[in-house]
Design an enzyme around this catalytic site. Structure first.
Site, PDB file in Angstrom:
ATOM      1  N   ASP A 142       0.841  -1.192   0.000  1.00 61.08           N
ATOM      2  CA  ASP A 142       0.000   0.000   0.000  1.00 61.08           C
ATOM      3  C   ASP A 142       0.882   1.250   0.000  1.00 61.08           C
ATOM      4  O   ASP A 142       1.886   1.319   0.702  1.00 61.08           O
ATOM      5  CB  ASP A 142      -0.920  -0.003   1.230  1.00 61.08           C
ATOM      6  CG  ASP A 142      -2.069   0.974   1.076  1.00 61.08           C
ATOM      7  OD1 ASP A 142      -3.224   0.515   0.934  1.00 61.08           O
ATOM      8  OD2 ASP A 142      -1.823   2.215   1.088  1.00 61.08           O
ATOM      9  N   ILE A 143       0.469   2.236  -0.793  1.00 54.31           N
ATOM     10  CA  ILE A 143       1.259   3.464  -0.945  1.00 54.31           C
ATOM     11  C   ILE A 143       1.212   4.323   0.316  1.00 54.31           C
ATOM     12  O   ILE A 143       2.090   5.169   0.527  1.00 54.31           O
ATOM     13  CB  ILE A 143       0.754   4.251  -2.185  1.00 54.31           C
ATOM     14  CG1 ILE A 143       1.828   5.146  -2.751  1.00 54.31           C
ATOM     15  CG2 ILE A 143      -0.513   5.025  -1.870  1.00 54.31           C
ATOM     16  CD1 ILE A 143       1.488   5.703  -4.130  1.00 54.31           C
TER      17      ILE A 143
ATOM     18  N   GLY B  62     -15.360   3.690   3.646  1.00 58.33           N
ATOM     19  CA  GLY B  62     -14.095   4.332   3.301  1.00 58.33           C
ATOM     20  C   GLY B  62     -13.476   3.797   2.025  1.00 58.33           C
ATOM     21  O   GLY B  62     -12.313   4.111   1.741  1.00 58.33           O
ATOM     22  N   GLN B  63     -14.209   2.993   1.262  1.00 56.02           N
ATOM     23  CA  GLN B  63     -13.638   2.490   0.005  1.00 56.02           C
ATOM     24  C   GLN B  63     -13.281   3.664  -0.899  1.00 56.02           C
ATOM     25  O   GLN B  63     -14.124   4.535  -1.157  1.00 56.02           O
ATOM     26  CB  GLN B  63     -14.625   1.553  -0.716  1.00 56.02           C
ATOM     27  CG  GLN B  63     -14.002   0.932  -1.970  1.00 56.02           C
ATOM     28  CD  GLN B  63     -14.880  -0.123  -2.652  1.00 56.02           C
ATOM     29  OE1 GLN B  63     -16.022  -0.351  -2.256  1.00 56.02           O
ATOM     30  NE2 GLN B  63     -14.334  -0.740  -3.683  1.00 56.02           N
TER      31      GLN B  63
ATOM     32  N   HIS C 195     -10.287  -5.295  -3.199  1.00 57.28           N
ATOM     33  CA  HIS C 195      -8.950  -5.564  -2.672  1.00 57.28           C
ATOM     34  C   HIS C 195      -9.067  -5.938  -1.209  1.00 57.28           C
ATOM     35  O   HIS C 195      -9.933  -5.440  -0.488  1.00 57.28           O
ATOM     36  CB  HIS C 195      -8.034  -4.353  -2.841  1.00 57.28           C
ATOM     37  CG  HIS C 195      -8.627  -3.050  -2.397  1.00 57.28           C
ATOM     38  ND1 HIS C 195      -9.525  -2.346  -3.167  1.00 57.28           N
ATOM     39  CD2 HIS C 195      -8.465  -2.353  -1.262  1.00 57.28           C
ATOM     40  CE1 HIS C 195      -9.880  -1.250  -2.511  1.00 57.28           C
ATOM     41  NE2 HIS C 195      -9.264  -1.219  -1.355  1.00 57.28           N
TER      42      HIS C 195
ATOM     43  N   HIS D  71      -6.986  -5.664   2.235  1.00 53.87           N
ATOM     44  CA  HIS D  71      -5.849  -5.077   2.943  1.00 53.87           C
ATOM     45  C   HIS D  71      -5.332  -6.135   3.909  1.00 53.87           C
ATOM     46  O   HIS D  71      -6.097  -6.640   4.746  1.00 53.87           O
ATOM     47  CB  HIS D  71      -6.283  -3.887   3.795  1.00 53.87           C
ATOM     48  CG  HIS D  71      -6.858  -2.717   3.054  1.00 53.87           C
ATOM     49  ND1 HIS D  71      -6.156  -1.544   2.866  1.00 53.87           N
ATOM     50  CD2 HIS D  71      -8.074  -2.531   2.486  1.00 53.87           C
ATOM     51  CE1 HIS D  71      -6.928  -0.677   2.220  1.00 53.87           C
ATOM     52  NE2 HIS D  71      -8.100  -1.251   1.975  1.00 53.87           N
TER      53      HIS D  71
HETATM   54  P1  AMP Z   1      -9.730   1.532   0.155  1.00 52.92           P
HETATM   55  O1  AMP Z   1      -9.728   2.919   0.754  1.00 52.92           O
HETATM   56  O2  AMP Z   1     -10.198   0.463   1.061  1.00 52.92           O
HETATM   57  O3  AMP Z   1     -10.427   1.538  -1.189  1.00 52.92           O
HETATM   58  O4  AMP Z   1      -8.210   1.179  -0.104  1.00 52.92           O
HETATM   59  C1  AMP Z   1      -7.473   1.685  -1.179  1.00 52.92           C
HETATM   60  C2  AMP Z   1      -6.037   1.622  -0.797  1.00 52.92           C
HETATM   61  O5  AMP Z   1      -5.262   1.763  -1.963  1.00 52.92           O
HETATM   62  C3  AMP Z   1      -5.594   2.733   0.172  1.00 52.92           C
HETATM   63  O6  AMP Z   1      -5.071   2.152   1.358  1.00 52.92           O
HETATM   64  C4  AMP Z   1      -4.534   3.490  -0.616  1.00 52.92           C
HETATM   65  O7  AMP Z   1      -3.461   3.939   0.175  1.00 52.92           O
HETATM   66  C5  AMP Z   1      -4.088   2.458  -1.646  1.00 52.92           C
HETATM   67  N1  AMP Z   1      -3.572   2.983  -2.888  1.00 52.92           N
HETATM   68  C6  AMP Z   1      -4.128   3.919  -3.679  1.00 52.92           C
HETATM   69  N2  AMP Z   1      -3.362   4.125  -4.760  1.00 52.92           N
HETATM   70  C7  AMP Z   1      -2.313   3.287  -4.659  1.00 52.92           C
HETATM   71  C8  AMP Z   1      -1.181   3.021  -5.462  1.00 52.92           C
HETATM   72  N3  AMP Z   1      -0.969   3.661  -6.613  1.00 52.92           N
HETATM   73  N4  AMP Z   1      -0.293   2.091  -5.045  1.00 52.92           N
HETATM   74  C9  AMP Z   1      -0.500   1.436  -3.886  1.00 52.92           C
HETATM   75  N5  AMP Z   1      -1.548   1.627  -3.084  1.00 52.92           N
HETATM   76  C10 AMP Z   1      -2.447   2.546  -3.461  1.00 52.92           C
END
Ligand code: AMP
Length: 114
Positions: free
Chosen positions: A30-31, A93-94, A100, A102
């Site tokens: 995760d970024i 919070g999606q 995906h 986590h």
């Molecule tokens: P959610 O908020 O449950 O939809 O999770 C989306 C996740 O994707 C968040 O934890 C972000 O930090 C992560 N995210 C968004 N863009 C990227 C990216 N380019 N590379 C890695 N993680 C990302």
């Protein structure tokens, strides 16, 4: 799918720290990590939310869970404990509409979640 950031990662059009990949799934860091281990496991098939799952996706979801277990073991958090989270729709919070999981671990988790 165009305009889906996770599809762009699958296509290697944008960079990500990929830790696992096979025919059906990919996992990357995760970024914006919320724990010492914060890895995302996603299907290569674009599915927007949990609510969009079809019967035909049963094996795929099982596969994603097995990949999550493997990553938890590989990262040394399986026995200590880890959390697997999937957000669905705005109040959860999606923020990325490509399902995906986590994988969160490496610190004590709290309940209830925020
Ligand atoms: P959610 O908020 O449950 O939809 O999770 C989306 C996740 O994707 C968040 O934890 C972000 O930090 C992560 N995210 C968004 N863009 C990227 C990216 N380019 N590379 C890695 N993680 C990302």
């Amino acid at each position: 799918m165009r305009d889906c950031i996770f599809c762009r990662i699958i296509e290697k059009k944008i960079p990500a720290k990929i830790v696992y990949e096979d025919e059906f799934a990919i996992a990357f860091e995760d970024i914006n990590p919320q724990a010492p281990v914060h890895t995302l496991v996603i299907p290569k098939k674009h599915i927007s939310t949990l609510l969009d799952l079809k019967d035909e996706d049963s094996n795929l979801i099982h596969h994603l869970l097995k990949v999550a277990n493997k990553i938890a073991r590989d990262k040394g958090i399986a026995e200590r404990g880890f959390r697997l989270v999937t957000n669905c729709n705005p109040e959860s919070g999606q923020s990325v509409y490509h399902i995906h999981f986590h994988i969160l671990g490496g610190r004590q988790m709290h309940w209830p979640p925020g």
